[in-house]
Design a protein around this motif. Structure first.
Motif, PDB file in Angstrom:
ATOM      1  N   ASN A  84       0.805  -1.217   0.000  1.00  0.00           N
ATOM      2  CA  ASN A  84       0.000   0.000   0.000  1.00  0.00           C
ATOM      3  C   ASN A  84       0.838   1.267   0.000  1.00  0.00           C
ATOM      4  OD1 ASN A  84      -2.401  -1.503   0.088  1.00  0.00           O
ATOM      5  ND2 ASN A  84      -2.365  -1.576   2.325  1.00  0.00           N
ATOM      6  N   ARG A 103       0.519   2.939  -3.337  1.00  0.00           N
ATOM      7  CA  ARG A 103      -0.828   2.996  -3.877  1.00  0.00           C
ATOM      8  C   ARG A 103      -1.548   4.281  -3.492  1.00  0.00           C
ATOM      9  NH1 ARG A 103      -3.180  -3.127  -2.681  1.00  0.00           N
ATOM     10  NH2 ARG A 103      -2.356  -4.091  -4.596  1.00  0.00           N
ATOM     11  N   CYS A 104      -2.583   4.592  -4.235  1.00  0.00           N
ATOM     12  CA  CYS A 104      -3.500   5.636  -3.808  1.00  0.00           C
ATOM     13  C   CYS A 104      -4.230   5.175  -2.555  1.00  0.00           C
ATOM     14  CB  CYS A 104      -4.511   5.944  -4.908  1.00  0.00           C
ATOM     15  SG  CYS A 104      -5.922   6.944  -4.369  1.00  0.00           S
ATOM     16  N   CYS A 127      -5.017   8.544  -7.861  1.00  0.00           N
ATOM     17  CA  CYS A 127      -6.272   8.717  -7.139  1.00  0.00           C
ATOM     18  C   CYS A 127      -7.288   9.436  -8.019  1.00  0.00           C
ATOM     19  CB  CYS A 127      -6.082   9.554  -5.869  1.00  0.00           C
ATOM     20  SG  CYS A 127      -5.184   8.760  -4.531  1.00  0.00           S
ATOM     21  N   GLU A 130      -1.548  10.063  -3.564  1.00  0.00           N
ATOM     22  CA  GLU A 130      -0.967   9.128  -4.504  1.00  0.00           C
ATOM     23  C   GLU A 130       0.411   8.726  -4.012  1.00  0.00           C
ATOM     24  OE1 GLU A 130      -1.234  11.421  -8.106  1.00  0.00           O
ATOM     25  OE2 GLU A 130      -3.305  10.777  -8.460  1.00  0.00           O
ATOM     26  N   VAL A 177      -7.989   1.825   0.126  1.00  0.00           N
ATOM     27  CA  VAL A 177      -6.821   1.692  -0.735  1.00  0.00           C
ATOM     28  C   VAL A 177      -7.273   1.317  -2.136  1.00  0.00           C
ATOM     29  CG1 VAL A 177      -4.566   0.629  -1.050  1.00  0.00           C
ATOM     30  CG2 VAL A 177      -5.516   0.859   1.252  1.00  0.00           C
ATOM     31  N   ARG A 178      -6.696   1.989  -3.113  1.00  0.00           N
ATOM     32  CA  ARG A 178      -6.964   1.687  -4.502  1.00  0.00           C
ATOM     33  C   ARG A 178      -5.805   0.925  -5.105  1.00  0.00           C
ATOM     34  NH1 ARG A 178      -8.026   5.953  -9.516  1.00  0.00           N
ATOM     35  NH2 ARG A 178      -9.453   4.586 -10.675  1.00  0.00           N
ATOM     36  N   ARG A 179      -6.090   0.022  -5.993  1.00  0.00           N
ATOM     37  CA  ARG A 179      -5.045  -0.619  -6.755  1.00  0.00           C
ATOM     38  C   ARG A 179      -4.480   0.386  -7.747  1.00  0.00           C
ATOM     39  NH1 ARG A 179      -7.500  -6.668  -8.047  1.00  0.00           N
ATOM     40  NH2 ARG A 179      -7.395  -7.414  -5.888  1.00  0.00           N
ATOM     41  N   GLY A 180      -3.187   0.634  -7.631  1.00  0.00           N
ATOM     42  CA  GLY A 180      -2.535   1.610  -8.480  1.00  0.00           C
ATOM     43  C   GLY A 180      -2.217   2.883  -7.722  1.00  0.00           C
ATOM     44  N   VAL A 181      -1.387   3.730  -8.321  1.00  0.00           N
ATOM     45  CA  VAL A 181      -0.914   4.940  -7.678  1.00  0.00           C
ATOM     46  C   VAL A 181      -1.920   6.078  -7.774  1.00  0.00           C
ATOM     47  CG1 VAL A 181       0.895   6.709  -7.694  1.00  0.00           C
ATOM     48  CG2 VAL A 181       1.497   4.315  -8.063  1.00  0.00           C
ATOM     49  N   ALA A 233      -8.932  -2.400  -3.131  1.00  0.00           N
ATOM     50  CA  ALA A 233      -7.869  -3.154  -2.477  1.00  0.00           C
ATOM     51  C   ALA A 233      -8.162  -3.428  -1.012  1.00  0.00           C
ATOM     52  CB  ALA A 233      -6.532  -2.429  -2.621  1.00  0.00           C
TER      53      ALA A 233
END
Length: 128
Positions: free
Chosen positions: A29, A32-33, A103, A52, A97-101, A116
């Motif tokens: 994490n 991640r965003c 937001c 981000e 939490v989002r998958r990826g950087v 996530a």
């Protein structure tokens, strides 16, 4: 795993401040965003702020200039500093939490944008 643990909620008078924390337990994490959502009684979930990685920050219009989101990677903790609180800020606050950087714009963010992990929430009540 994707476990999150929010803390720092409570009751405060209008104009007061609170600092929310969200401890995460998976180093994936870090990059991640991560963001904060809130849901007031009888209202839909709304995005509040996102960061981000530990870089660029985004804020909903309703909180811009009053709230500050940050992440301490060394402590694996996401923060939300909330100042000049009003009754409209009363809500259950969740970190996610989002998958990826990257937001999304918090004003357009939806729960499905953050798949996530989600925390259990911490209640913020502004009254008096």
């Amino acid at each position: 795993q994707g476990q999150l643990a929010e803390s720092g909620g409570g009751s405060v008078q209008p104009g007061g401040s609170l600092r929310l924390s969200c401890e995460y337990f998976d180093d994936i994490n870090n990059g991640r965003c991560m963001g904060w959502f809130r849901q007031a009684l009888g209202r839909k979930l709304e995005g509040v702020a996102g960061v981000e990685g530990d870089g660029p920050r985004k804020y909903a219009r309703a909180v811009k200039g009053r709230f500050t989101i940050s992440k301490d990677i060394a402590k694996r903790t996401l923060y939300l500093q909330m100042n000049n609180l009003t009754s409209d800020d009363t809500a259950m606050y969740y970190c996610a939490v989002r998958r990826g950087v990257r937001c999304p714009d918090p004003d357009a963010a939806e729960k499905s944008d953050f798949i996530a992990a989600w925390g259990q929430g911490t209640q913020v009540t502004v009254s008096g």
